[in-house]
Design an enzyme around this catalytic site. Structure first.
Site, mmCIF file in Angstrom:
data_model
loop_
_atom_site.group_PDB
_atom_site.id
_atom_site.type_symbol
_atom_site.label_atom_id
_atom_site.label_comp_id
_atom_site.label_asym_id
_atom_site.label_seq_id
_atom_site.Cartn_x
_atom_site.Cartn_y
_atom_site.Cartn_z
ATOM 1 N N CYS A 1 15.162 10.503 0.355
ATOM 2 C CA CYS A 1 14.064 10.423 1.117
ATOM 3 C C CYS A 1 13.440 8.961 1.041
ATOM 4 O O CYS A 1 13.146 8.584 2.237
ATOM 5 C CB CYS A 1 12.963 11.266 0.859
ATOM 6 S SG CYS A 1 12.225 11.466 -0.935
ATOM 7 N N HIS B 1 7.917 13.116 -2.518
ATOM 8 C CA HIS B 1 8.673 13.147 -1.468
ATOM 9 C C HIS B 1 8.149 11.932 -0.678
ATOM 10 O O HIS B 1 7.234 11.728 -0.679
ATOM 11 C CB HIS B 1 8.739 14.175 -0.713
ATOM 12 C CG HIS B 1 9.665 14.072 0.800
ATOM 13 N ND1 HIS B 1 10.883 14.045 0.651
ATOM 14 C CD2 HIS B 1 9.018 14.417 2.064
ATOM 15 C CE1 HIS B 1 11.307 14.219 1.935
ATOM 16 N NE2 HIS B 1 10.207 14.307 2.736
#
Length: 285
Positions: free
Chosen positions: A53, A244
């Site tokens: 990510c 994330h």
């Protein structure tokens, strides 16, 4: 600051002020385009095959950097590149060209992932070379905004027991940082994580859509140096060890999009400016 570059543009030059010039110039300054050539919606999203990510978010921010994208879309680099091994710019050129021309689809950036530097687990050798890049890391522990953090960045620091190299006298002095030459693209990194523990600093740090860099330069009395925000990289989580990453980018049609791996969704500027930003990308305007 004038940069004296030899005709081959392959080796470091020395500026009129004694500073090292760029090792290589990819495109002459007069050919650098800070705006998009054409208007279009956001391109492809990116698959996240295995905790990529952060890579995906940075890659999207670079893809929507107008001068870089314009250069890569021109194909100028691949036409003149003589690199026999892996060339990261050639890889980026192919990726950006595909990503921006492939709207409403999702890509797996395998070529970019495979071209990243690798470190041997046995001997520690790194299969990579490093080049200088331009960014500014801002301490946000005592700052409520990016402008306050920039003020702290350039504020002089008092030093005691300093020995002058010219007169050899011991005394007090001050040191500080200022921006000597304003870049065309400005990357601001907010120090969101504590050095030893990795704990995230989650306080609100306001950042503007438009930024004047002039107050933080060596010559503060000149014309404004205006920059416009075009990408924001965000970390969601409590520490540098977990969480994330996703980003917000401004496409060539002037609209903002949230790019979260494979997901690409339009959003408003008010949403963009309310994030716990980790990296901020500005372009000269």
């Amino acid at each position: 600051m004038a940069v004296l570059v030899n005709s081959s543009c392959r080796f470091p030059a020395v500026t009129a002020e004694g500073m090292a010039g760029p090792e290589r110039i990819l495109s002459p300054p007069e050919k650098i385009c800070l705006e998009w050539w054409q208007s279009q919606a956001a391109g492809a999203g990116l698959y996240n095959p295995a905790n990529t990510c952060f890579l995906n978010s940075v890659l999207q921010c670079l893809t929507y950097t107008p001068p870089l994208a314009s250069y890569l879309l021109s194909g100028e680099h691949s036409r003149s590149c003589g690199e026999r091994d892996i060339c990261m710019l050639c890889v980026m050129e192919a990726h950006v060209s595909t990503a921006l021309r492939c709207s409403a689809c999702v890509l797996l950036p395998l070529a970019v992932i495979h071209a990243l530097p690798l470190t041997c687990g046995s001997c520690g050798a790194v299969s990579d070379s490093f080049e200088a890049f331009l960014d500014m890391l801002l301490d946000i522990q005592a700052a409520s905004s990016v402008t306050a953090a920039l003020q702290d960045f350039v504020r002089p620091e008092c030093l005691t027991d300093f020995r002058c190299s010219k007169c050899d006298e011991l005394g007090a002095t001050s040191k500080g940082f200022t921006i000597h030459q304003a870049p065309r693209v400005l990357t601001l990194g907010l120090k969101r994580f504590e050095y030893l523990t990795g704990r995230k600093l989650s306080q609100v740090v306001k950042y503007p859509e438009h930024l004047d860099l002039r107050p933080y330069t060596s010559q503060t009395d000149g014309e404004p140096l205006r920059y416009a925000l075009y990408a924001v990289l965000v970390h969601r989580g409590d520490s540098s060890w977990a969480g994330h990453y996703f980003c917000y980018t401004k496409a060539s049609n002037g609209l903002w999009y949230k790019m979260d791996d494979a997901s690409v969704k339009p959003c408003g500027l008010d949403t963009v400016l309310r994030q716990q930003a980790y990296l901020l990308f500005y372009v000269r305007c």
